[in-house]
Design an enzyme around this catalytic site. Sequence first.
Site, mmCIF file in Angstrom:
data_model
loop_
_atom_site.group_PDB
_atom_site.id
_atom_site.type_symbol
_atom_site.label_atom_id
_atom_site.label_comp_id
_atom_site.label_asym_id
_atom_site.label_seq_id
_atom_site.Cartn_x
_atom_site.Cartn_y
_atom_site.Cartn_z
ATOM 1 N N TYR A 23 2.963 9.998 -1.066
ATOM 2 C CA TYR A 23 3.696 9.727 0.411
ATOM 3 C C TYR A 23 5.035 9.891 -0.698
ATOM 4 O O TYR A 23 5.990 9.376 0.583
ATOM 5 C CB TYR A 23 4.162 8.038 0.474
ATOM 6 C CG TYR A 23 1.904 7.805 0.787
ATOM 7 C CD1 TYR A 23 1.955 8.648 1.843
ATOM 8 C CD2 TYR A 23 2.258 6.427 0.714
ATOM 9 C CE1 TYR A 23 0.234 8.308 2.236
ATOM 10 C CE2 TYR A 23 0.915 5.958 1.365
ATOM 11 C CZ TYR A 23 0.110 6.373 2.469
ATOM 12 O OH TYR A 23 -1.025 6.313 2.631
ATOM 13 N N ASP A 40 0.884 -1.275 0.247
ATOM 14 C CA ASP A 40 0.111 -0.216 -0.544
ATOM 15 C C ASP A 40 1.031 1.144 0.136
ATOM 16 O O ASP A 40 1.946 1.262 1.060
ATOM 17 C CB ASP A 40 -0.568 0.117 1.345
ATOM 18 C CG ASP A 40 -1.785 1.222 1.417
ATOM 19 O OD1 ASP A 40 -2.908 1.173 1.104
ATOM 20 O OD2 ASP A 40 -1.273 2.199 1.470
ATOM 21 N N LYS A 93 -2.742 5.688 -4.834
ATOM 22 C CA LYS A 93 -3.918 6.910 -3.974
ATOM 23 C C LYS A 93 -3.371 7.591 -5.194
ATOM 24 O O LYS A 93 -2.599 7.854 -5.322
ATOM 25 C CB LYS A 93 -4.389 6.951 -2.935
ATOM 26 C CG LYS A 93 -3.927 5.570 -1.760
ATOM 27 C CD LYS A 93 -4.198 6.102 -0.370
ATOM 28 C CE LYS A 93 -4.139 4.578 0.488
ATOM 29 N NZ LYS A 93 -2.641 4.397 0.314
ATOM 30 N N HIS A 96 -7.701 9.310 -2.647
ATOM 31 C CA HIS A 96 -7.043 9.587 -1.018
ATOM 32 C C HIS A 96 -8.202 10.226 -0.172
ATOM 33 O O HIS A 96 -8.036 9.646 0.911
ATOM 34 C CB HIS A 96 -5.812 9.989 -1.307
ATOM 35 C CG HIS A 96 -4.923 9.840 0.042
ATOM 36 N ND1 HIS A 96 -2.928 9.668 -0.228
ATOM 37 C CD2 HIS A 96 -4.984 9.339 1.154
ATOM 38 C CE1 HIS A 96 -2.517 9.428 0.999
ATOM 39 N NE2 HIS A 96 -3.570 9.204 1.840
#
Length: 420
Positions: A121, A116, A150, A183
């Site tokens: 990120y 994930d 996402k 997200h």
Amino acid sequence: MKSAGIASRGLVLTGVMVCQRPITGLRRLQGERGGCVEEVQRREPVTEPAGLCRAASVRAFEAVSTARGPGDTITLNDGNQMPILSLGTVGIVSIADAVLTPAVTYAIESGYRQLDTAAIYRNEVQVGNGIAEAINRGVVSREDLWITTKLHPNVTSREGVVPAIRESLERLQVDYIDLYLIHVPFNLFDAPDHDIVNIWKGMEDAKALNLTRSIGVSNFDINQINRILNETDTVPAVNEIEVNPTFSNVDIVSYCQKRSITILAYAPFGFMVQRPFVLYDPPLSTFEEPILRQLARKYGKIPSQIFLRSLVDRGIVPIPRSTNFRHIVSNMNIFDFQLTSEEVDAIIQLNVDDKVYSFDPEPLEAMMSYYGYPNYHGFWSKPNSLKLTINHSSSGLRSRLDDGQSLALMKSRTLVSNQE
């Protein structure tokens, strides 16, 4: 609408269709590889206690009880089968090359089949490198893995979705995503054209182009999900939300499951691990919780494994995050026992409706600064907002507030948590 359920042996249990996808290239690695950049101060012993696990006396959640490994799958409402355990990858950007890439490869070698990540990120490249290394070693093929990523929150219209997923594909070095999520439902950039229904139609476009196998949402509440259900043609396959001992999130979990929307659970250990970016006095929650310790003794496990198993027994797919090799393996070893319905209910009662992650301006800024995400214009800047600067070092976390506010909790916490 198709029923969701845990896959094992192609049986039908309690009205749920199940089947098992074989785990290929599985290699169980023993012991700890040395030299992890992040070192965890975990409030529980890492070594599993000796003793055989005992079978639960009541076979509640019967469909879930058949999950025997991290490669076993749960059937989504679109017919795709997603592994029942995922490795979380959110972390400090500056050390992702050194820490995250080897952790991803090791997790795949150890048996994880779902990973994930997310565009925001800023680690899709490192995740992709870890995947590529595992594939190059012959541990797995691309088809053996389930990759979840996402949509970046700065994409606020239908037209931006397909270009965004193509960028993620390039960073991850793959031809398709298994699960692509919106997200957040919030208009974090104050964009005039932001609309979750319009964005969702872009997600449908990405699926129609075979850029992703499944599409879903993250951090959506009931009203936001209802908009998708009422105004579009595709039911989200997944809602990824926070679920942990202090935030059991029962209402949204129940709502989604009744509509065959599978729950992915991030931050499953909640405040049982260090949260240096939290700006308030968090609730007391440790791996010493009596119910977790009691069940750990009963089943020959450790408390973290008990809680992860309670999520599986609720039909939830947990996303524990760690770059510590021992923790990666420990978090995976939850498939040789099953909790009773009464035991799961007792764990749910630890809830105090207190979550780790907040999207309010001040806690959001603290969290983003901690992980090292850039201060995008308008992303969380508000009048009189908290201005936080953080210096990461091997000795700990140093922080200050430029408006003179006190951060008493943060200053006493060190950079020790690589476990979610």
